[in-house]
Write an enzyme that holds these catalytic residues in place. Structure first.
Site, short mmCIF file in Angstrom:
data_model
loop_
_atom_site.label_atom_id
_atom_site.label_comp_id
_atom_site.label_asym_id
_atom_site.label_seq_id
_atom_site.Cartn_x
_atom_site.Cartn_y
_atom_site.Cartn_z
CG LEU A 1 -47.56 -22.37 32.79
CD1 LEU A 1 -47.89 -23.02 34.11
CD2 LEU A 1 -48.30 -21.04 32.64
CG HIS A 2 -41.43 -19.86 28.85
ND1 HIS A 2 -42.49 -19.97 28.01
CD2 HIS A 2 -40.63 -18.92 28.30
CE1 HIS A 2 -42.34 -19.16 26.98
NE2 HIS A 2 -41.22 -18.50 27.14
#
Ligand code: UD1
Ligand code: UDP
Length: 382
Positions: free
Chosen positions: A202-203
């Protein structure tokens, strides 16, 4: 004749490696510039250790900053570099700020630019990458597309057909070239995983920068971790925010630092499913046949849904979708997008070599001022 490759952030490196390798066989002089946008070992250096990538000839060391600061710092440094030692052509990769900065500099000083991974569109202009893609594609002299939908987008935006080439996916060249090194067994053991497990990355700013959205993600991942342990090699962006919201406070959630390419791909290869908002991971899971649940409202890589294992999901339904994927198991067979066959780098290199070959007639045509296109007859006849 000198070709300069401009890279800067993690996803650039596996895309550039096969192009640089294939160009060697054409005997062209090449230089590699690293802007320094990413600088942590596991976001940068590890790719140079693990992939067939030469050491960068120059590292501009720009580091982190706001979009304007980072883009402008890359531009100032590249302009100086390219004015001092003018390349014949610059190759840029993907959709990061370093890509945009290089395309802008080159177009203003008259250095031709080739864009690898051109034409992808999420149609979500809140994504910084969408702006970077559109501007880079508008400026580039050669547009290398990974999928047919990209060709349609470029054509619709007025990119002349002769600039566009469907070449396949160099990220997948790298994956296929190293496939034998992706062994899930030792990596499972190292992470203490003895049954089915999930990998999550996740980013995206849209997921991790906004507190409410980040909280929804934390809850969704916790609910999903009730079904199977989830290993999360956490990107620095959003790390503090997610941890502050209790992301790691579930026994099934294993937060680790970003992993080296081989370790990461080995873990993905053995996973029952991947949960992600990454661009590259949607493509890699498609080729590996690992079900991929993408936590985003849109994707610039729809081919991974039509041909691959990808599905867009909202945080609220993530656990239900994961349960369905675990129950179904891995697909037996699945279509892979056309030309994702490990030879994209070679196709790109051949086109670049032809393009750079002396051609007096073509060069004269390039030097002529552009003739304004004849206006099309309006469809309404007015
Ligand atoms: C960038 C790209 C994104 C890509 C991602 C891949 C842009 C606009 N975004 O996002 O498209 O998906 O890389 O990983 O170019 N940081 C570190 N160490 C580093 C680099 C960054 O700790 O080596 C931290 C810094 O706090 C920095 C933040 O991460 O402010 C964001 O880095 P940045 O390069 O600006 O964007 P990414 O979110 O990494
Ligand atoms: N990757 C890696 N280690 C990790 C996560 C990702 O080596 O811990 C690799 C993987 O090949 C992925 C690539 O880095 O496709 C780029 O990932 P990222 O999600 O950072 O960028 P994006 O593709 O979203 O721009």
């Amino acid at each position: 004749m000198t070709i300069v490759h401009v890279t800067g952030a993690r996803p650039n490196f596996p895309k550039a490696a096969p192009v640089i390798a294939a160009l060697r066989t054409h005997g062209l002089d090449q230089r590699l510039v690293h802007t320094g946008q990413h600088y942590d070992d596991k976001l940068s250096e590890v790719f140079f250790r693990e992939l067939d990538l030469p050491r960068p000839d120059v590292n501009l060391g720009v580091g982190s900053g706001s979009h304007a600061t980072q883009t402008a710092t890359v531009m100032v440094a590249l302009e100086e570099l390219f004015l001092a030692d003018r390349p014949s052509l610059v190759v840029v990769y993907g959709d990061v700020n370093s890509t945009l900065a290089a395309a802008l500099v080159c177009s203003k000083i008259g250095v031709p630019v080739a864009h690898v991974e051109a034409g992808l569109r999420s149609f979500d202009v809140t994504m910084p990458e969408e702006i970077n893609r559109k501007v880079t594609d508008a400026l580039c002299d050669l547009a290398f597309a990974t999928s047919p939908d990209a060709i349609a987008h470029l054509s619709r935006e007025g990119v002349p057909a002769e600039r566009i080439h469907l070449v396949g996916n160099p990220m997948i060249d790298t994956l296929l070239a190293h496939l034998e090194r992706f062994d899930p067994a030792p990596v499972r053991a190292a992470h203490g995983l003895d049954g089915a497990y999930v990998v999550a990355t996740l980013h995206r700013p849209g997921n991790v920068d906004d507190r409410a959205q980040a909280l929804a993600l934390v809850q969704a991942i916790h609910k999903s971790a009730d079904l199977a342990p989830i290993v999360v090699p956490l990107h620095p962006r959003g790390r503090a925010r997610l941890l502050e919201l209790g992301f790691a406070d579930h026994p099934g959630v294993r937060v680790v630092d970003p992993l080296g390419y081989v370790e990461f791909m080995s873990l993905v290869r053995g996973a029952v499913a991947v949960v992600t908002d990454s661009g590259g991971v949607q493509e890699e899971t498609t080729v590996l046949g690992v079900p991929c649940l993408t936590l985003r409202p849109s994707t610039e890589r729809p081919v991974t849904i039509t041909h691959g294992t990808n599905k867009l999901v909202r945080a609220e339904v993530l656990a239900d979708e994961l349960r369905a994927v675990i129950d179904r198991g891995r697909p037996e067979g699945w279509p892979v997008p056309p030309l994702w066959d490990g030879h994209a780098g070679e196709r790109i290199a051949s086109i670049l070599a032809d393009w750079l070959a002396p051609d007096t007639a073509r060069d004269a045509a390039r030097d002529r001022p552009a003739t304004p296109a004849t206006p099309a007859t309006p469809a309404t006849g007015q």
